[in-house]
Design a protein around this motif. Structure first.
Motif, PDB file in Angstrom:
ATOM      1  N   LYS A  94      25.883  -7.044 -18.424  1.00  0.00           N
ATOM      2  CA  LYS A  94      26.522  -6.231 -17.389  1.00  0.00           C
ATOM      3  C   LYS A  94      27.283  -5.051 -18.001  1.00  0.00           C
ATOM      4  N   LEU A  95      27.925  -5.275 -19.129  1.00  0.00           N
ATOM      5  CA  LEU A  95      28.611  -4.175 -19.799  1.00  0.00           C
ATOM      6  C   LEU A  95      27.621  -3.090 -20.222  1.00  0.00           C
ATOM      7  N   HIS A  96      26.464  -3.506 -20.676  1.00  0.00           N
ATOM      8  CA  HIS A  96      25.454  -2.540 -21.109  1.00  0.00           C
ATOM      9  C   HIS A  96      24.957  -1.704 -19.918  1.00  0.00           C
ATOM     10  N   VAL A  97      24.732  -2.351 -18.798  1.00  0.00           N
ATOM     11  CA  VAL A  97      24.257  -1.632 -17.608  1.00  0.00           C
ATOM     12  C   VAL A  97      25.257  -0.548 -17.198  1.00  0.00           C
ATOM     13  N   HIS A  98      26.547  -0.844 -17.335  1.00  0.00           N
ATOM     14  CA  HIS A  98      27.596   0.083 -16.888  1.00  0.00           C
ATOM     15  C   HIS A  98      28.243   0.812 -18.069  1.00  0.00           C
ATOM     16  N   ARG A  99      27.494   0.990 -19.143  1.00  0.00           N
ATOM     17  CA  ARG A  99      28.039   1.551 -20.381  1.00  0.00           C
ATOM     18  C   ARG A  99      28.581   2.967 -20.216  1.00  0.00           C
ATOM     19  N   ASP A 100      28.107   3.728 -19.228  1.00  0.00           N
ATOM     20  CA  ASP A 100      28.525   5.119 -19.081  1.00  0.00           C
ATOM     21  C   ASP A 100      29.738   5.302 -18.167  1.00  0.00           C
ATOM     22  N   VAL A 101      30.195   4.227 -17.546  1.00  0.00           N
ATOM     23  CA  VAL A 101      31.391   4.333 -16.699  1.00  0.00           C
ATOM     24  C   VAL A 101      32.611   4.451 -17.618  1.00  0.00           C
ATOM     25  N   PRO A 102      33.456   5.447 -17.424  1.00  0.00           N
ATOM     26  CA  PRO A 102      34.524   5.691 -18.409  1.00  0.00           C
ATOM     27  C   PRO A 102      35.616   4.626 -18.462  1.00  0.00           C
ATOM     28  N   VAL A 103      35.945   4.009 -17.335  1.00  0.00           N
ATOM     29  CA  VAL A 103      37.032   3.021 -17.323  1.00  0.00           C
ATOM     30  C   VAL A 103      36.453   1.659 -16.969  1.00  0.00           C
ATOM     31  N   LYS A 104      36.242   0.846 -17.998  1.00  0.00           N
ATOM     32  CA  LYS A 104      35.746  -0.517 -17.819  1.00  0.00           C
ATOM     33  C   LYS A 104      36.926  -1.473 -18.000  1.00  0.00           C
ATOM     34  N   ILE A 105      37.098  -2.375 -17.029  1.00  0.00           N
ATOM     35  CA  ILE A 105      38.221  -3.311 -17.027  1.00  0.00           C
ATOM     36  C   ILE A 105      37.675  -4.730 -16.937  1.00  0.00           C
ATOM     37  N   VAL A 106      38.118  -5.598 -17.831  1.00  0.00           N
ATOM     38  CA  VAL A 106      37.732  -7.011 -17.797  1.00  0.00           C
ATOM     39  C   VAL A 106      38.931  -7.828 -17.326  1.00  0.00           C
ATOM     40  N   LEU A 107      38.705  -8.671 -16.324  1.00  0.00           N
ATOM     41  CA  LEU A 107      39.746  -9.556 -15.787  1.00  0.00           C
ATOM     42  C   LEU A 107      39.469 -10.990 -16.191  1.00  0.00           C
ATOM     43  N   LEU A 108      40.493 -11.697 -16.630  1.00  0.00           N
ATOM     44  CA  LEU A 108      40.424 -13.141 -16.805  1.00  0.00           C
ATOM     45  C   LEU A 108      41.843 -13.675 -16.733  1.00  0.00           C
ATOM     46  N   HIS A 109      41.970 -14.974 -16.601  1.00  0.00           N
ATOM     47  CA  HIS A 109      43.299 -15.563 -16.465  1.00  0.00           C
ATOM     48  C   HIS A 109      43.977 -15.737 -17.819  1.00  0.00           C
ATOM     49  N   HIS A 110      43.263 -16.305 -18.784  1.00  0.00           N
ATOM     50  CA  HIS A 110      43.843 -16.628 -20.085  1.00  0.00           C
ATOM     51  C   HIS A 110      43.882 -15.412 -21.007  1.00  0.00           C
ATOM     52  N   SER A 111      44.880 -15.373 -21.861  1.00  0.00           N
ATOM     53  CA  SER A 111      44.965 -14.305 -22.854  1.00  0.00           C
ATOM     54  C   SER A 111      43.853 -14.467 -23.891  1.00  0.00           C
ATOM     55  N   PRO A 112      43.163 -13.377 -24.251  1.00  0.00           N
ATOM     56  CA  PRO A 112      42.144 -13.456 -25.291  1.00  0.00           C
ATOM     57  C   PRO A 112      42.738 -13.395 -26.697  1.00  0.00           C
ATOM     58  N   ASN A 113      44.063 -13.345 -26.784  1.00  0.00           N
ATOM     59  CA  ASN A 113      44.705 -13.343 -28.094  1.00  0.00           C
ATOM     60  C   ASN A 113      46.193 -13.602 -27.920  1.00  0.00           C
ATOM     61  N   ILE A 114      46.625 -14.846 -28.175  1.00  0.00           N
ATOM     62  CA  ILE A 114      48.056 -15.159 -28.118  1.00  0.00           C
ATOM     63  C   ILE A 114      48.655 -14.872 -29.490  1.00  0.00           C
ATOM     64  N   PRO A 115      49.663 -14.008 -29.587  1.00  0.00           N
ATOM     65  CA  PRO A 115      50.189 -13.634 -30.900  1.00  0.00           C
ATOM     66  C   PRO A 115      50.853 -14.806 -31.625  1.00  0.00           C
ATOM     67  N   GLU A 116      50.729 -14.802 -32.944  1.00  0.00           N
ATOM     68  CA  GLU A 116      51.446 -15.759 -33.777  1.00  0.00           C
ATOM     69  C   GLU A 116      52.949 -15.561 -33.572  1.00  0.00           C
ATOM     70  N   GLU A 117      53.724 -16.591 -33.917  1.00  0.00           N
ATOM     71  CA  GLU A 117      55.175 -16.513 -33.714  1.00  0.00           C
ATOM     72  C   GLU A 117      55.777 -15.286 -34.395  1.00  0.00           C
ATOM     73  N   SER A 118      55.383 -15.031 -35.642  1.00  0.00           N
ATOM     74  CA  SER A 118      55.955 -13.902 -36.392  1.00  0.00           C
ATOM     75  C   SER A 118      55.616 -12.566 -35.734  1.00  0.00           C
ATOM     76  N   THR A 119      54.375 -12.456 -35.222  1.00  0.00           N
ATOM     77  CA  THR A 119      53.959 -11.220 -34.552  1.00  0.00           C
ATOM     78  C   THR A 119      54.749 -11.012 -33.266  1.00  0.00           C
ATOM     79  N   ALA A 120      54.932 -12.088 -32.495  1.00  0.00           N
ATOM     80  CA  ALA A 120      55.690 -11.991 -31.246  1.00  0.00           C
ATOM     81  C   ALA A 120      57.125 -11.553 -31.507  1.00  0.00           C
ATOM     82  N   ILE A 121      57.738 -12.102 -32.538  1.00  0.00           N
ATOM     83  CA  ILE A 121      59.125 -11.742 -32.864  1.00  0.00           C
ATOM     84  C   ILE A 121      59.215 -10.272 -33.235  1.00  0.00           C
ATOM     85  N   LYS A 122      58.253  -9.771 -34.026  1.00  0.00           N
ATOM     86  CA  LYS A 122      58.229  -8.350 -34.404  1.00  0.00           C
ATOM     87  C   LYS A 122      58.119  -7.456 -33.179  1.00  0.00           C
ATOM     88  N   ARG A 123      57.403  -7.921 -32.152  1.00  0.00           N
ATOM     89  CA  ARG A 123      57.207  -7.120 -30.946  1.00  0.00           C
ATOM     90  C   ARG A 123      58.348  -7.303 -29.944  1.00  0.00           C
TER      91      ARG A 123
END
Length: 293
Positions: A173-202
């Motif tokens: 599906k991403l390939h079919v719509h490859r020319d659309v400038p703003v592609k947004i993916v929705l899901l419930h879970h985070s695709p990357n939960i930061p490590e404790e040290s990274t979260a503290i830095k942020r």
């Protein structure tokens, strides 16, 4: 011809609506359980940033326990606010999964999923994942179900899962719509939960290793999702689940999480994100909105 009007998008998540207005949320907080989510939601959707939005995105946990009556509260509230035709929804673990301990003979995974499907269909939403919708020429939205459709206890309720076949279909599906400038993916879970040290830095509240394990999508699946999004130039991955506000880049992909939109902060305000797609989609601005409830 260049677009001149911004396309306005609002992102809410983790409403935890209940079948009755007086019912509390199942998850506790420091001083007892939270209630008043239904009333807060009705207040939020009357706010100007939401009323002015061209598209409203919800990234799961619409309901607190997957009850069809709670789904009805959601859809009835949107209809009363004149917004039900501007909405896209993906389910969360509270919409799908078991929150208690299930006996082996009880109806399980399929029954949980059927409740979520019924809730989505109550508002005419797609229930086969991944789906794709293009609300206007500059924007295309891809919806994933990241819920763990196999748990029988509350211990694994919050875990995420996407699966090979969803990822394969998303790639097509991403390939079919490859020319659309703003592609947004929705899901419930985070695709990357930061490590404790990274979260503290942020400056974020750190999430411990056990909590990360209980809330994560498996490493290979979240990595595959991010790589797909990078190669197909996805502009945003939007999620909920962690009840945290964040906006960060991981390996070149922008990941934005919104907090539990119906849970007031210390100032008594509920927060959500708004994005403006500007010009021909070369720029997307974001701001955090707050509504007193």
């Amino acid at each position: 011809m260049a677009k001149t009007e911004p396309f306005r998008i609002v992102h809410l998540s983790d409403l935890h609506l209940t079948a009755s207005d007086a019912a509390p949320r199942s998850e506790s907080r420091l001083f007892g359980r939270l209630n008043g989510m239904n009333a807060a939601f009705r207040r939020i959707i009357q706010a100007a940033p939401v009323q002015e939005a061209d598209l409203i995105l919800f990234t799961g946990d619409i309901t607190d326990r997957g009850e069809i009556k709670a789904w009805a509260v959601f859809w009835d509230s949107l209809k009363a606010a004149g917004l039900s035709d501007r909405v896209l929804v993906v389910p969360g673990n509270h919409d799908v999964c078991c929150l208690g301990v299930r006996a082996p003979w009880e109806k399980g995974v399929q029954a949980d999923w059927e409740k979520a499907v019924a809730g989505l269909r109550l508002g005419g939403q797609p229930a086969k994942f991944p789906w794709v919708r293009s609300p206007e020429s500059r924007v295309v939205v891809f919806g994933l179900s990241s819920n763990n459709l196999g748990n029988f206890t509350a211990m694994t309720n919050a875990m995420g899962k996407i699966g090979y076949y969803q990822l394969q279909s998303l790639a097509d599906k991403l390939h079919v719509h490859r020319d659309v400038p703003v592609k947004i993916v929705l899901l419930h879970h985070s695709p990357n939960i930061p490590e404790e040290s990274t979260a503290i830095k942020r400056g974020q509240q750190p999430i411990g290793p056990l909590q990360r394990k209980a809330h994560q999508i498996p490493h290979d699946q979240r990595r595959a999702l991010r790589l797909l999004c990078i190669t197909q130039r996805v502009r945003l991955i939007l999620h909920g689940h962690l009840h945290m506000v964040e906006d960060r880049r991981v390996g070149g992909i922008r990941i934005v999480g919104t907090g539990a939109s119906t849970e007031p902060n210390r100032d008594g305000k509920c927060q959500f994100h708004r994005y403006d797609v500007l010009g021909n989609g070369k720029r997307v601005s974001r701001r955090l909105c707050a509504v007193s409830v």
